[in-house]
Design a protein around this motif. Structure first.
Motif, mmCIF file in Angstrom:
data_model
loop_
_atom_site.group_PDB
_atom_site.id
_atom_site.type_symbol
_atom_site.label_atom_id
_atom_site.label_comp_id
_atom_site.label_asym_id
_atom_site.label_seq_id
_atom_site.Cartn_x
_atom_site.Cartn_y
_atom_site.Cartn_z
ATOM 1 N N ALA A 41 1.029 -1.078 0.081
ATOM 2 C CA ALA A 41 -0.007 -0.075 -0.023
ATOM 3 C C ALA A 41 0.877 1.144 -0.103
ATOM 4 C CB ALA A 41 -0.704 -0.031 1.328
ATOM 5 N N MET A 42 0.385 2.276 -0.489
ATOM 6 C CA MET A 42 1.130 3.539 -0.388
ATOM 7 C C MET A 42 0.752 4.305 0.816
ATOM 8 S SD MET A 42 2.886 3.677 -3.146
ATOM 9 C CE MET A 42 3.535 5.254 -3.113
ATOM 10 N N ILE A 43 1.443 4.639 1.802
ATOM 11 C CA ILE A 43 1.233 5.651 3.055
ATOM 12 C C ILE A 43 1.597 6.833 2.874
ATOM 13 C CG2 ILE A 43 1.124 5.517 5.303
ATOM 14 C CD1 ILE A 43 1.588 2.518 5.594
ATOM 15 N N GLY A 44 0.736 7.857 3.447
ATOM 16 C CA GLY A 44 1.096 9.106 3.197
ATOM 17 C C GLY A 44 0.904 10.222 4.388
ATOM 18 N N LEU A 45 1.600 11.158 4.545
ATOM 19 C CA LEU A 45 1.450 12.111 5.569
ATOM 20 C C LEU A 45 1.698 13.600 5.120
ATOM 21 C CD1 LEU A 45 3.258 10.410 8.658
ATOM 22 C CD2 LEU A 45 0.789 10.837 8.281
ATOM 23 N N PRO A 46 1.356 14.560 5.592
ATOM 24 C CA PRO A 46 1.456 15.978 5.364
ATOM 25 C C PRO A 46 2.885 16.326 5.870
ATOM 26 C CG PRO A 46 -0.333 16.000 6.791
ATOM 27 C CD PRO A 46 -0.155 14.408 6.596
ATOM 28 N N GLY A 47 3.360 17.425 5.170
ATOM 29 C CA GLY A 47 4.632 17.989 5.695
ATOM 30 C C GLY A 47 4.801 18.481 7.196
ATOM 31 N N THR A 48 3.441 19.081 7.394
ATOM 32 C CA THR A 48 3.045 19.551 8.796
ATOM 33 C C THR A 48 3.450 18.601 9.848
ATOM 34 O OG1 THR A 48 0.699 19.074 8.514
ATOM 35 C CG2 THR A 48 1.548 21.452 8.176
ATOM 36 N N THR A 49 3.443 17.181 9.752
ATOM 37 C CA THR A 49 3.487 16.232 10.860
ATOM 38 C C THR A 49 4.868 16.415 11.439
ATOM 39 O OG1 THR A 49 2.359 14.812 9.199
ATOM 40 C CG2 THR A 49 3.362 13.739 11.224
ATOM 41 N N PRO A 50 5.184 16.491 12.748
ATOM 42 C CA PRO A 50 6.336 16.661 13.531
ATOM 43 C C PRO A 50 7.151 15.518 13.023
ATOM 44 C CG PRO A 50 4.797 16.214 14.940
ATOM 45 C CD PRO A 50 3.976 16.422 13.628
ATOM 46 N N ARG A 51 8.676 15.605 13.200
ATOM 47 C CA ARG A 51 9.306 14.502 13.011
ATOM 48 C C ARG A 51 9.940 13.961 14.541
ATOM 49 N NH1 ARG A 51 12.201 14.011 8.272
ATOM 50 N NH2 ARG A 51 14.102 13.449 9.217
ATOM 51 N N HIS A 52 10.230 12.669 14.215
ATOM 52 C CA HIS A 52 10.737 12.037 15.457
ATOM 53 C C HIS A 52 11.926 12.588 16.345
ATOM 54 C CE1 HIS A 52 11.651 8.562 18.285
ATOM 55 N NE2 HIS A 52 10.462 8.212 18.179
ATOM 56 N N PRO A 53 12.055 12.575 17.647
ATOM 57 C CA PRO A 53 13.020 13.306 18.200
ATOM 58 C C PRO A 53 14.265 12.549 17.985
ATOM 59 C CG PRO A 53 11.563 12.333 19.702
ATOM 60 C CD PRO A 53 10.925 12.593 18.609
ATOM 61 N N ASP A 54 14.445 11.196 17.573
ATOM 62 C CA ASP A 54 15.707 10.523 17.239
ATOM 63 C C ASP A 54 15.875 10.551 15.715
ATOM 64 O OD1 ASP A 54 15.400 9.538 19.735
ATOM 65 O OD2 ASP A 54 14.719 7.585 19.042
ATOM 66 N N ALA A 55 15.282 11.300 14.933
ATOM 67 C CA ALA A 55 15.530 11.527 13.331
ATOM 68 C C ALA A 55 16.660 12.505 13.261
ATOM 69 C CB ALA A 55 14.165 11.853 12.724
ATOM 70 N N VAL A 56 17.306 12.588 12.139
ATOM 71 C CA VAL A 56 18.159 13.693 11.943
ATOM 72 C C VAL A 56 17.613 14.525 10.902
ATOM 73 C CG1 VAL A 56 20.129 12.441 12.855
ATOM 74 C CG2 VAL A 56 19.464 12.325 10.253
ATOM 75 N N ALA A 57 18.202 15.629 10.646
ATOM 76 C CA ALA A 57 17.778 16.542 9.500
ATOM 77 C C ALA A 57 17.310 15.858 8.174
ATOM 78 C CB ALA A 57 18.467 17.724 9.093
ATOM 79 N N GLU A 58 16.443 16.094 7.514
ATOM 80 C CA GLU A 58 16.284 15.115 6.279
ATOM 81 C C GLU A 58 17.156 15.631 5.237
ATOM 82 O OE1 GLU A 58 11.820 15.602 5.349
ATOM 83 O OE2 GLU A 58 12.111 17.334 6.215
#
Ligand SMILES: Cc1cc2nc3c(=O)[nH]c(=O)nc-3n(C[C@H](O)[C@H](O)[C@H](O)COP(=O)(O)OP(=O)(O)OC[C@H]3O[C@@H](n4cnc5c(N)ncnc54)[C@H](O)[C@@H]3O)c2cc1C
Length: 270
Positions: A41-58
């Protein structure tokens, strides 16, 4: 493609280890279309969704007014009509996964209501089937095993799951139980960083080494050969290339529309 809207609710999130989780989504206001085990399936989210604290800059920043959509293999079987299950790893500099991992039960995402893909079980019903997956690449096999194991016991299946350390073995309990309760299914969990997993006593190393040394033949009850074995490859591109090379040297051919008898079936995640 339909316009994105938050049309699916997260009903369960099961964390396997930080950054690796099962997500179950229930469609809201639409019914799941029929699908086949192994599809995605294709899953999507809007750019306004916050990023996880363990993530780094995209690497490629996503504008707030844009959506990001990615493909995810379905691990639940097509007989489950209420929800879809996915097995996802967070890519720290990725666009979608650091957002997906901030969702909690009750939150919503977009799922394209059309399920896709041709990575499905097409091996003859008396064939031996070797499923080779790394990381989250076992998701389509879990759907296939949940669907086909009892219905077609004349096939024999071996599922090799390659990960770094044993805490990354999602579905371990379910698959180990199925292997002890079914004569036609073998589960081959394997780690490639044993120096970081002192208590591990199972298989170590790479899929292609185990193919060459006879682990798959032993699990499938007789020597694997292009005459009676179909091989499914999914996950890390390095594993897929190494396995393709090994298999081609033994006379296996790629499965395709032009060569439907080919025994090597591939799903590339990236
Ligand atoms: C048919 C299909 C089915 C897929 N099914 C799954 C699935 O069941 N589970 C899943 O976790 N991913 C799956 N993927 C990968 C998924 O679509 C995304 O590419 C992935 O989640 C990264 O998205 P992102 O936006 O966070 O990262 P991006 O910004 O797109 O960064 C992409 C980079 O992330 C890395 N990457 C991508 N996927 C993985 C992965 N699974 N493990 C480790 N590194 C990865 C690669 O280096 C890739 O170049 C599938 C891809 C395809 C084409």
């Amino acid at each position: 493609m339909p316009k994105p809207e938050l049309n699916a609710v997260l009903t369960r999130k099961t964390v396997i280890r930080p950054g690796l989780a099962l997500f179950r989504f229930r469609p809201e206001g639409w019914d799941l279309p029929p699908f086949r085990a192994g599809q995605y399936a294709m899953i999507g989210l809007p750019g306004t969704t916050p990023r996880h604290p363990d993530a780094v800059a995209e690497e490629r920043p996503l504008a707030a007014d844009k959506w990001v959509k990615k493909a995810y293999s379905i691990s639940s079987p097509p007989t489950e009509l209420e929800e879809l299950e996915f097995y996802v790893v967070m890519v720290p500099n990725g666009q979608l996964t650091p957002r997906l991992f901030t969702l909690e039960e009750g939150d919503r995402a977009f799922i394209v209501p059309r399920l896709l893909g041709d990575f499905i079980l097409e091996a003859p019903t008396d064939a031996k089937v070797a499923f080779v997956g790394t990381g989250t690449g076992i998701a389509p096999y879990v759907s296939m095993i949940r669907t086909h194991l009892h219905a077609h016991c004349e096939r024999r299946y071996a599922l090799f799951h390659g990960v770094r350390t044993s805490d990354e073995l999602g579905f371990r309990e379910e698959l180990a139980t199925r292997a002890t309760t079914s004569e036609c299914f073998s589960y081959l969990p394997c780690i490639d960083q044993p120096q970081q997993d002192a208590s591990w006593t199972g298989l170590t190393g790479w899929a292609q080494e185990h193919w060459k040394s006879g682990t798959f033949s032993a699990a499938l009850g007789s020597p694997v050969s292009p005459a009676d074995t179909h091989v499914y490859l999914c996950g890390n591109p390095l594993m897929i290339e190494a396995m393709k090379e090994t298999l081609r040297a033994e006379g296996f051919e790629m499965h395709s529309r032009k060569n439907p008898a080919g025994q090597i079936h591939v799903e590339s995640f990236w």
